[in-house]
Design an enzyme around this catalytic site. Structure first.
Site, PDB file in Angstrom:
ATOM      1  N   GLN A  46      -5.579  41.609  32.210  1.00 16.53           N
ATOM      2  CA  GLN A  46      -5.429  41.571  33.664  1.00 16.53           C
ATOM      3  C   GLN A  46      -5.594  42.933  34.331  1.00 16.53           C
ATOM      4  O   GLN A  46      -5.840  43.004  35.534  1.00 16.53           O
ATOM      5  CB  GLN A  46      -4.070  40.959  34.025  1.00 16.53           C
ATOM      6  CG  GLN A  46      -3.980  39.504  33.576  1.00 16.53           C
ATOM      7  CD  GLN A  46      -2.611  38.906  33.857  1.00 16.53           C
ATOM      8  OE1 GLN A  46      -1.724  38.982  33.020  1.00 16.53           O
ATOM      9  NE2 GLN A  46      -2.440  38.299  35.009  1.00 16.53           N
ATOM     10  N   HIS A  66     -17.302  34.997  31.559  1.00 14.83           N
ATOM     11  CA  HIS A  66     -18.742  35.241  31.655  1.00 14.83           C
ATOM     12  C   HIS A  66     -19.533  33.934  31.670  1.00 14.83           C
ATOM     13  O   HIS A  66     -20.513  33.796  32.389  1.00 14.83           O
ATOM     14  CB  HIS A  66     -19.202  36.119  30.486  1.00 14.83           C
ATOM     15  CG  HIS A  66     -18.635  37.509  30.555  1.00 14.83           C
ATOM     16  ND1 HIS A  66     -18.535  38.337  29.469  1.00 14.83           N
ATOM     17  CD2 HIS A  66     -18.101  38.198  31.596  1.00 14.83           C
ATOM     18  CE1 HIS A  66     -17.977  39.490  29.836  1.00 14.83           C
ATOM     19  NE2 HIS A  66     -17.693  39.417  31.127  1.00 14.83           N
ATOM     20  N   ASP A  79     -13.735  42.326  33.695  1.00 17.96           N
ATOM     21  CA  ASP A  79     -14.645  43.341  33.133  1.00 17.96           C
ATOM     22  C   ASP A  79     -14.201  44.755  33.503  1.00 17.96           C
ATOM     23  O   ASP A  79     -14.253  45.661  32.675  1.00 17.96           O
ATOM     24  CB  ASP A  79     -16.078  43.134  33.630  1.00 17.96           C
ATOM     25  CG  ASP A  79     -16.738  41.930  32.967  1.00 17.96           C
ATOM     26  OD1 ASP A  79     -16.068  41.238  32.176  1.00 17.96           O
ATOM     27  OD2 ASP A  79     -17.936  41.686  33.251  1.00 17.96           O
ATOM     28  N   ARG A 104       6.605  47.023  30.431  1.00 17.12           N
ATOM     29  CA  ARG A 104       6.084  45.988  29.538  1.00 17.12           C
ATOM     30  C   ARG A 104       4.572  45.879  29.727  1.00 17.12           C
ATOM     31  O   ARG A 104       4.103  45.581  30.829  1.00 17.12           O
ATOM     32  CB  ARG A 104       6.749  44.641  29.847  1.00 17.12           C
ATOM     33  CG  ARG A 104       6.140  43.490  29.065  1.00 17.12           C
ATOM     34  CD  ARG A 104       6.868  42.171  29.331  1.00 17.12           C
ATOM     35  NE  ARG A 104       6.278  41.101  28.545  1.00 17.12           N
ATOM     36  CZ  ARG A 104       5.707  40.005  29.079  1.00 17.12           C
ATOM     37  NH1 ARG A 104       5.677  39.817  30.373  1.00 17.12           N
ATOM     38  NH2 ARG A 104       5.182  39.097  28.291  1.00 17.12           N
ATOM     39  N   HIS A 149      -1.038  38.393  24.706  1.00 16.86           N
ATOM     40  CA  HIS A 149      -0.932  37.865  26.070  1.00 16.86           C
ATOM     41  C   HIS A 149      -2.254  37.168  26.436  1.00 16.86           C
ATOM     42  O   HIS A 149      -3.036  37.670  27.241  1.00 16.86           O
ATOM     43  CB  HIS A 149      -0.597  38.998  27.036  1.00 16.86           C
ATOM     44  CG  HIS A 149      -0.014  38.540  28.345  1.00 16.86           C
ATOM     45  ND1 HIS A 149       1.203  38.968  28.832  1.00 16.86           N
ATOM     46  CD2 HIS A 149      -0.491  37.679  29.288  1.00 16.86           C
ATOM     47  CE1 HIS A 149       1.441  38.409  30.006  1.00 16.86           C
ATOM     48  NE2 HIS A 149       0.427  37.625  30.307  1.00 16.86           N
ATOM     49  N   ASN A 193       3.431  35.882  24.648  1.00 16.23           N
ATOM     50  CA  ASN A 193       3.785  35.637  26.033  1.00 16.23           C
ATOM     51  C   ASN A 193       3.531  34.181  26.406  1.00 16.23           C
ATOM     52  O   ASN A 193       2.418  33.675  26.237  1.00 16.23           O
ATOM     53  CB  ASN A 193       2.946  36.516  26.961  1.00 16.23           C
ATOM     54  CG  ASN A 193       3.288  36.257  28.420  1.00 16.23           C
ATOM     55  OD1 ASN A 193       4.388  36.559  28.864  1.00 16.23           O
ATOM     56  ND2 ASN A 193       2.364  35.648  29.157  1.00 16.23           N
ATOM     57  N   GLU A 194       4.533  33.504  26.901  1.00 25.82           N
ATOM     58  CA  GLU A 194       4.414  32.143  27.440  1.00 25.82           C
ATOM     59  C   GLU A 194       3.572  31.184  26.606  1.00 25.82           C
ATOM     60  O   GLU A 194       2.600  30.611  27.095  1.00 25.82           O
ATOM     61  CB  GLU A 194       3.827  32.200  28.866  1.00 25.82           C
ATOM     62  CG  GLU A 194       4.689  32.979  29.836  1.00 25.82           C
ATOM     63  CD  GLU A 194       4.276  32.799  31.297  1.00 25.82           C
ATOM     64  OE1 GLU A 194       3.246  32.140  31.547  1.00 25.82           O
ATOM     65  OE2 GLU A 194       4.988  33.292  32.172  1.00 25.82           O
ATOM     66  N   ASN A 333      10.581  34.325  31.250  1.00 29.84           N
ATOM     67  CA  ASN A 333       9.700  34.406  32.413  1.00 29.84           C
ATOM     68  C   ASN A 333      10.078  33.294  33.381  1.00 29.84           C
ATOM     69  O   ASN A 333       9.924  32.110  33.053  1.00 29.84           O
ATOM     70  CB  ASN A 333       8.231  34.235  32.010  1.00 29.84           C
ATOM     71  CG  ASN A 333       7.709  35.398  31.169  1.00 29.84           C
ATOM     72  OD1 ASN A 333       8.468  36.281  30.789  1.00 29.84           O
ATOM     73  ND2 ASN A 333       6.427  35.387  30.884  1.00 29.84           N
ATOM     74  N   TYR A 335       9.791  31.929  37.487  1.00 33.49           N
ATOM     75  CA  TYR A 335       9.218  32.078  38.825  1.00 33.49           C
ATOM     76  C   TYR A 335       9.906  31.187  39.849  1.00 33.49           C
ATOM     77  O   TYR A 335      10.262  31.643  40.914  1.00 33.49           O
ATOM     78  CB  TYR A 335       7.700  31.825  38.792  1.00 33.49           C
ATOM     79  CG  TYR A 335       6.972  32.981  38.149  1.00 33.49           C
ATOM     80  CD1 TYR A 335       6.516  34.044  38.912  1.00 33.49           C
ATOM     81  CD2 TYR A 335       6.810  33.048  36.773  1.00 33.49           C
ATOM     82  CE1 TYR A 335       5.899  35.145  38.329  1.00 33.49           C
ATOM     83  CE2 TYR A 335       6.194  34.149  36.179  1.00 33.49           C
ATOM     84  CZ  TYR A 335       5.743  35.187  36.968  1.00 33.49           C
ATOM     85  OH  TYR A 335       5.144  36.275  36.393  1.00 33.49           O
ATOM     86  N   GLU A 398       9.445  38.400  32.963  1.00 35.36           N
ATOM     87  CA  GLU A 398       8.614  38.224  34.161  1.00 35.36           C
ATOM     88  C   GLU A 398       9.405  37.499  35.226  1.00 35.36           C
ATOM     89  O   GLU A 398      10.191  36.596  34.928  1.00 35.36           O
ATOM     90  CB  GLU A 398       7.341  37.405  33.873  1.00 35.36           C
ATOM     91  CG  GLU A 398       6.308  38.159  33.095  1.00 35.36           C
ATOM     92  CD  GLU A 398       5.006  37.369  32.916  1.00 35.36           C
ATOM     93  OE1 GLU A 398       4.722  36.465  33.733  1.00 35.36           O
ATOM     94  OE2 GLU A 398       4.285  37.669  31.963  1.00 35.36           O
TER      95      GLU A 398
END
Ligand code: NAG
Ligand code: NAG
Ligand code: NAG
Ligand code: NAG
Length: 492
Positions: A46, A66, A79, A104, A149, A193-194, A333, A335, A398
């Protein structure tokens, strides 16, 4: 309009306004413990960019973006992203500005092992993370490193990815090399992660790479492999790297649940077991293995579908013991919460996770651009964990708010404030929360949303080659909390 419908609407509005106002009151001390760790989070794909530079290999996210730009909302990819590969010093500057206790970030597997296998290693990739770790430590910031991740090496995907049990051994070998490289300095690790979220989207719904659309089957296989890879990695770490005195956990995502109809009381327990419990029960419960309600109901559904075995793989015997107790802390995590009720008719595709849960989510939070704010959900979740898993140490890995990128981000600031309040309330109530990590340090590539939604405490000028980072209002607020360790409600 009939009366029942009117009452329903009023109830709905009351609930929504409660959630949108995002108020949350303090219960007790407003002071965080001196050893409470404040941090921020990012992940390699990311933010890094440099997707094919200095010997990096191809990951499934490189390949997917891509080949299928139309599946990403703005047709974008990672990219270049925010160019952290070349501009880590800019990240360090804002980390120092916040004065976080920990940072992290995740390691890109293919930057170090371009083919996924540990036989061929790439020195430039090794150097990149050495530089990050050394500079963080020199600034007094503890690295909290995620090994995986979402960005699986393409070559491992060709072996079947997480559907194949081969992925378990490949992951353990990768992790082992990472411990050798960095474990002298990194003391806090997160294996995955998740997994629940990733496996569901990548192997169940078929909308994340590798685009496998086999819900209720392949997603379950993926989670099974990840649990085993996690458990085996933990055992390897504790047997071979004991001297490093490090701690290992896993980051699990879960909403909390709002039950409007009180006759559905036991649905909360069911939903918790199907969500957090799916991976947490095998690792953190005394009994180990998948939650009983999942084992029972998925087997029943499988037989009704005419299968001779359950779609949920068996996690028994030796593997159950390897996975049980395989974490020093739980990474959480969170939200937002979801409204649920028992399904009046079968929901979701047949078969699927949704069908197996036998509940439905309804009236999902308001609009696309504004996210729900339910700090009570975080407090509820932390208390559930305390009760269910013997008050295991929790690091919130998170928690964050998405918007369109305003620098005067009042909504994010109040989301952050109220969720810190929820953490304080849980702490005051005896929950063993040892850290909080905001997602994210900086606006970044948000997977299928590309760059259209933002989670950063800092914004990024995407038209500038330097990708200049700019502090938002929320960054200034968080900085103040970190410095004082006191949550002043009137600060917002
Ligand atoms: C802030 O949140 C409120 C309530 O959810 C919402 O109506 C508003 O659009 C949000 N503002 C921004 C700028 O996102
Ligand atoms: C933090 O300090 C408190 C006492 O203030 C102590 O009880 C707790 O064990 C410490 N936690 C960690 C993770 O060191
Ligand atoms: C997955 O398969 C189902 C039917 O089997 C189909 O309705 C759905 O559109 C597919 N999803 C994707 C993302 O291809
Ligand atoms: C973003 O960067 C470009 C190129 O350096 C510059 O022209 C522009 O003024 C910057 N935008 C903002 C909002 O600072």
């Amino acid at each position: 309009m009939n009366t029942i419908f009117q009452l329903f609407l009023i109830g709905l509005l009351l609930t929504l306004s409660k959630l949108e106002a995002c108020n949350y009151s303090s219960k007790g001390s407003v002071q965080f413990p001196g050893n409470f760790s404040f941090g921020v989070s990012t992940s390699a794909y990311q933010i890094e960019g440099a997707w094919n530079e200095d010997g990096k290999g191809v990951s499934i996210w490189d390949d997917f973006t891509h080949k299928n730009p139309e599946l990403v909302r703005d047709g974008s990819n990672g990219d270049i992203a925010i160019n952290s590969y070349h501009r880590f010093d800019d990240d360090l500057e804002i980390l120092n500005d916040l004065k976080v206790d920990h940072y992290r970030f995740s390691i890109s597997w293919t930057r170090i092992f371009p083919n996924g296998e540990v036989k061929y290693r790439n020195q430039a990739g090794i150097d990149y993370y050495n530089k990050i770790i050394d500079k963080l430590l020199a600034s007094g910031i503890k690295p909290l490193v995620t090994l995986f991740h979402f960005d699986l090496p393409m070559e491992i995907q060709k072996m079947g990815g997480f559907i194949s049990p081969l992925s378990i051994e490949y992951f353990v070998q990768y992790a082992t090399e990472i411990f050798k490289l960095y474990g002298d300095r990194v003391k806090h690790w997160i294996t995955f992660n998740e997994p629940w979220f990733m496996c569901k989207l990548a192997y169940g719904d078929g909308i994340y790479p590798p685009l496998i659309n086999a819900s209720g089957i392949a997603d379950y296989l993926c989670i099974d492999s990840i649990l085993k890879a996690h458990g085996a990695t933990y055992r390897r770490f504790k047997s071979h790297f004991k001297k490093q005195k490090g701690q290992i956990g896993i980051s699990l995502n879960s909403p909390y649940f709002i039950i409007a109809d009180s006759s559905d009381k036991d649905i909360l327990e069911r939903a918790m077991q199907f969500n957090l419990g799916y991976l947490a029960h095998p690792i953190f419960s005394k009994a180990g293995g998948y939650p009983e309600v999942m084992v029972k109901d998925i087997a029943k559904n499988s037989f009704l579908e005419g299968r001779i075995m359950s779609r949920l793989p068996s996690l028994e015997g030796e593997w159950k013991d390897i996975v049980r107790g395989s974490a020093d802390f739980l990474g959480l995590n969170y939200y937002s919460s979801a409204y649920i009720r028992y399904a009046s008719q079968p929901v979701g595709r047949n078969p699927s996770f949704e069908r197996d849960t036998n509940y439905e989510t309804y009236n999902k939070f308001p609009s696309q651009s504004s996210q729900s704010c339910d700090p009570a959900g975080l407090e509820g979740l932390l208390k559930w964990i305390r009760k269910e898993y013997n008050n295991v140490p929790v690091i919130i890995t998170e928690n964050g708010y998405r918007d369109m990128g305003e620098l005067r981000d009042d909504n994010r600031t109040s989301y952050l404030k109220t969720h810190l309040q929820a953490v304080l309330n849980a702490l005051n109530d005896g929950c063993n929360v040892v850290g909080y990590t905001h997602w994210s340090l900086v606006d970044n590539f948000e997977w299928l949303f590309g760059y259209t939604i933002k989670y950063g405490l800092y914004g990024v000028n995407m038209t500038s080659p330097k990708r200049d980072r700019v502090a938002k209002k929320s960054a200034k607020f968080y900085k103040k909390v970190i410095r004082s360790r006191i949550l002043q409600m009137e600060d917002v």
